[in-house]
Scaffold this active site. Sequence first.
Site, mmCIF file in Angstrom:
data_model
loop_
_atom_site.group_PDB
_atom_site.id
_atom_site.type_symbol
_atom_site.label_atom_id
_atom_site.label_comp_id
_atom_site.label_asym_id
_atom_site.label_seq_id
_atom_site.Cartn_x
_atom_site.Cartn_y
_atom_site.Cartn_z
ATOM 1 N N ASP A 138 0.846 -1.194 0.000
ATOM 2 C CA ASP A 138 0.000 0.000 0.000
ATOM 3 C C ASP A 138 0.880 1.242 0.000
ATOM 4 O O ASP A 138 1.907 1.292 0.691
ATOM 5 C CB ASP A 138 -0.912 0.011 1.222
ATOM 6 C CG ASP A 138 -2.020 1.047 1.091
ATOM 7 O OD1 ASP A 138 -2.989 0.761 0.374
ATOM 8 O OD2 ASP A 138 -1.890 2.126 1.677
ATOM 9 N N ILE A 139 0.491 2.233 -0.792
ATOM 10 C CA ILE A 139 1.239 3.492 -0.848
ATOM 11 C C ILE A 139 0.860 4.335 0.362
ATOM 12 O O ILE A 139 -0.322 4.619 0.590
ATOM 13 C CB ILE A 139 0.931 4.256 -2.151
ATOM 14 C CG1 ILE A 139 1.259 3.389 -3.370
ATOM 15 C CG2 ILE A 139 1.710 5.570 -2.209
ATOM 16 C CD1 ILE A 139 0.863 4.005 -4.691
ATOM 17 N N GLU A 149 -4.837 2.312 -4.402
ATOM 18 C CA GLU A 149 -3.388 2.478 -4.234
ATOM 19 C C GLU A 149 -2.743 1.220 -3.679
ATOM 20 O O GLU A 149 -1.604 1.251 -3.210
ATOM 21 C CB GLU A 149 -3.097 3.662 -3.308
ATOM 22 C CG GLU A 149 -3.468 3.474 -1.858
ATOM 23 C CD GLU A 149 -4.913 3.854 -1.548
ATOM 24 O OE1 GLU A 149 -5.200 4.120 -0.369
ATOM 25 O OE2 GLU A 149 -5.736 3.879 -2.484
ATOM 26 N N ASP A 187 -1.653 9.719 -10.324
ATOM 27 C CA ASP A 187 -1.485 8.655 -11.323
ATOM 28 C C ASP A 187 -0.012 8.389 -11.588
ATOM 29 O O ASP A 187 0.399 7.237 -11.816
ATOM 30 C CB ASP A 187 -2.182 9.035 -12.623
ATOM 31 C CG ASP A 187 -3.697 8.955 -12.521
ATOM 32 O OD1 ASP A 187 -4.190 8.399 -11.516
ATOM 33 O OD2 ASP A 187 -4.388 9.462 -13.424
ATOM 34 N N ASN A 227 -2.881 12.812 -3.190
ATOM 35 C CA ASN A 227 -3.863 13.114 -4.233
ATOM 36 C C ASN A 227 -4.579 14.425 -3.952
ATOM 37 O O ASN A 227 -4.775 15.260 -4.852
ATOM 38 C CB ASN A 227 -4.889 11.985 -4.308
ATOM 39 C CG ASN A 227 -4.771 11.173 -5.581
ATOM 40 O OD1 ASN A 227 -3.950 11.463 -6.434
ATOM 41 N ND2 ASN A 227 -5.581 10.159 -5.706
#
Length: 352
Positions: A215-216, A258, A232, A223
């Site tokens: 996971d980011i 994500e 993106d 964002n």
Amino acid sequence: MKSPDTLDVAAHCARAALAMMERHKVPPHPENYAIWYAYVAGRNPDLTAAIDAILQSGKKFTAKVNDELYERFAVFPQDTAELREVGQRVEEAVGRVLEYLSNANQGTSNYGAALEDFSGKLADGPSAAGLSELISGILAETKVMADLNRQLEQRLENSSNEVARLRNHLDDLKREASTDALTQLANRKLFDHSLNLAVLDARAADAPLSLLMIDIDHFKQFNDTYGHQLGDQVLKLVARSLSEVAQAKDTAARYGGEEFAVILPATPLEKSMEVAETIRNQVSTKRLTNRRTGQVLGQVTLSIGAALLREAEAPDSLVHRADEAMYLAKRDGRNRVKSEIDLEKPTGEAAK
């Protein structure tokens, strides 16, 4: 693709779908509505099972959950129609080949009959004039047969080329249907399929199978701060790193939003942790820059969880355990790798 439902049935399903969406606080977006209409209509057993499992678990229908349901179960009519069209064209091409072969077989039969007739007349001892006429006749039949063979060769070559083009088109459609458009990694559908196969292969070969859930960190905040276009770019950056680290036997996928996943066949847990650290380091050492303004946006970090397939374990259970390890990595400060072993440690020890 038109719905097979009558007006009365469609109206009932629509009301029921909207009511359930409101009850479970699901935004009535077209994508969400398509999923819940299909659920109420009851024509997709896998979708029904997935939503029922979420309802029974008490889990909330977050944006991430809704996106995952759409990615896994939405049907795109244009893709279905295109596949049907290509399939029909392949069928027509094969039909033409069979027709060519049938005509060639008839031509061969006719030529064989002509040769037998020629042989019979030779046995009768024809005159010089009759022999000349027989030879002219068989030469004419031979020319017809040669022309037929040339036509057959050309037609078969054309049909072969057409079938090859259609096969490539089908390969492209299959690849598009199983690939995430933004990251070019495997999508959720292909991930599910690949994991099921990997589990079967691991059991058949008595080999280890590891899974990474990734996971980011702080992606929503990124964002919201910099916009979806740069978001993106972050997703693409992570995807490139996964592609570079993953081997041919591995499957790197965009699991949803994500979150990413990497299936590692024939890989014990300790080795999977090394792979995870390589991915984490490769991403965290990069610095994001807004190319238009030159503004340095900072670094991207990942929280990664690793799990090893257990005996007689279902794929969903493996995913759940790797996911839990990933969330432990987040709770422990992010930008780190945790394994299922850490889940069994006391909180203080896991954080060391």
